[in-house]
Design an enzyme around this catalytic site. Structure first.
Site, PDB file in Angstrom:
ATOM      1  N   GLN A  76      78.284  16.193  99.173  1.00  0.00           N
ATOM      2  CA  GLN A  76      79.313  15.630 100.044  1.00  0.00           C
ATOM      3  C   GLN A  76      79.277  14.102 100.000  1.00  0.00           C
ATOM      4  O   GLN A  76      78.218  13.484 100.108  1.00  0.00           O
ATOM      5  CB  GLN A  76      79.097  16.142 101.485  1.00  0.00           C
ATOM      6  CG  GLN A  76      80.178  15.765 102.465  1.00  0.00           C
ATOM      7  CD  GLN A  76      81.538  16.381 102.184  1.00  0.00           C
ATOM      8  OE1 GLN A  76      81.630  17.474 101.639  1.00  0.00           O
ATOM      9  NE2 GLN A  76      82.597  15.686 102.544  1.00  0.00           N
ATOM     10  N   LYS A 110      83.560  24.167 104.992  1.00  0.00           N
ATOM     11  CA  LYS A 110      83.344  24.736 103.661  1.00  0.00           C
ATOM     12  C   LYS A 110      82.449  25.977 103.760  1.00  0.00           C
ATOM     13  O   LYS A 110      82.713  27.000 103.131  1.00  0.00           O
ATOM     14  CB  LYS A 110      82.712  23.686 102.726  1.00  0.00           C
ATOM     15  CG  LYS A 110      83.700  22.578 102.332  1.00  0.00           C
ATOM     16  CD  LYS A 110      83.056  21.371 101.665  1.00  0.00           C
ATOM     17  CE  LYS A 110      84.106  20.276 101.451  1.00  0.00           C
ATOM     18  NZ  LYS A 110      83.574  19.037 100.873  1.00  0.00           N
ATOM     19  N   ASP A 137      83.611  20.227  92.380  1.00  0.00           N
ATOM     20  CA  ASP A 137      84.409  19.104  92.888  1.00  0.00           C
ATOM     21  C   ASP A 137      85.258  18.490  91.775  1.00  0.00           C
ATOM     22  O   ASP A 137      86.203  17.755  92.046  1.00  0.00           O
ATOM     23  CB  ASP A 137      83.478  17.996  93.417  1.00  0.00           C
ATOM     24  CG  ASP A 137      83.411  17.967  94.935  1.00  0.00           C
ATOM     25  OD1 ASP A 137      84.387  18.356  95.579  1.00  0.00           O
ATOM     26  OD2 ASP A 137      82.358  17.536  95.447  1.00  0.00           O
TER      27      ASP A 137
END
Ligand code: GUN
Length: 287
Positions: A97, A53, A120
């Site tokens: 995460q 990422k 997200d």
């Protein structure tokens, strides 16, 4: 039949390059997009995902700020960091995460991320908006699957789609996306899961079969209709090798189109995260 392979790597790079002029415009306006990525603990798979990422951000000119926290980080410390990032004007997207260590209340952390920075798409406000057909941020992996289909010329409208897996990250949001009265959707969607009796009864009727169960070897050729499109979202480590949920070799002989693992759905998640980060920065300055 030998299936044609969908090149997710190529499609994801196209999407990332398409974002470049938008990043440049934002940067010119003094609103360079910024993504904060929070990693707690030292899960090796998460470390790889987070590194990928960061690299994608760097390549596009997006500011990437990594917060590497120890396994022992407390709920309060993590919440305080999220609150800080919510307030930070240089940060447009906040990503924590998953999975988090077991002593952390994951729900409370995800709910604490500002919905306007929730790149997200995991916040209940964003998931709720998706359900009613007014999305702000779409979860990256399901959105990536939809884009893969769209850019591979697969018509979704009116098709029988079977999704194997009902996770909050993939199966449930993807179901909601594909049943919408919208472009790239309008499908008839069936969801199979661990308690489904005779899943092959459903999967054999699928024009498009999407495996997102996290179970290697789950989808075999007998479960797939001749000519079906098969998208494999699974990422499993078997004997130090990355494999999906689909028996690629067997299913390639009956499907018309298939995604490989790696190089299929995986790279799309990162491309859509970049798209959401750009969108978050545009949203902030009213573009
Ligand atoms: N872990 C596995 N997939 C994801 C994802 O899409 N986002 C986050 N934050 N964590 C993940």
């Amino acid at each position: 039949m030998t299936a044609q392979i969908i090149d997710g790597k190529k499609i994801s790079m196209d999407i990332r390059e398409e974002l470049r002029p938008r990043v440049d415009l934002l940067t010119d306006k003094g609103a360079k997009p910024g993504l904060a990525v929070v990693l707690v603990g030292d899960d090796p798979a998460s470390q790889v995902y987070v590194r990928n990422k960061e690299r994608a951000c760097e390549k596009l000119g997006i500011l990437s700020v990594k917060h590497d926290l120890s396994q022992e980080t407390s709920q309060e410390e993590l919440l305080a960091l999220v609150e800080n990032l919510n307030q930070d004007p240089s940060i447009h997207g906040v990503l924590v995460q998953l999975p988090l260590p077991s002593h952390i209340n994951e729900k409370e952390i995800l709910y604490a991320i500002s919905p306007e920075k929730d790149v997200d798409g995991f916040h209940p406000q964003n998931l709720g908006r998706l359900v009613i057909g007014d999305p702000l941020f779409l979860p990256c992996t399901p959105w990536g699957v939809q884009e893969l289909l769209l850019r591979s010329g697969v018509q979704v409208e009116g098709k029988n789609v079977v999704i194997f897996g009902r996770s909050n990250i993939v199966g449930k949001p993807l179901t909601m996306m594909l049943i919408q009265k919208a472009k790239g959707a309008n499908a008839t969607v069936t969801v199979c899961h661990t308690r489904t009796r005779n899943p092959e009864f459903f999967t054999r009727s699928a024009d498009i079969l999407i495996a997102a169960a996290g179970s290697p070897g789950l989808v075999t050729s007998e479960m797939v209709k001749e000519g079906a499109v098969v998208i494999d979202v699974g990422i499993n480590k078997v004997n130090d090798r990355l494999v999906g949920d689909v028996d690629f070799e067997g299913v390639s002989k009956v499907a018309s189109l298939i995604t490989p693992v790696p190089g299929g759905a995986g790279p799309m998640t990162i491309a859509m995260l970049m798209a959401n980060t750009v969108k978050a920065a545009e949203y902030r300055i009213g573009l």
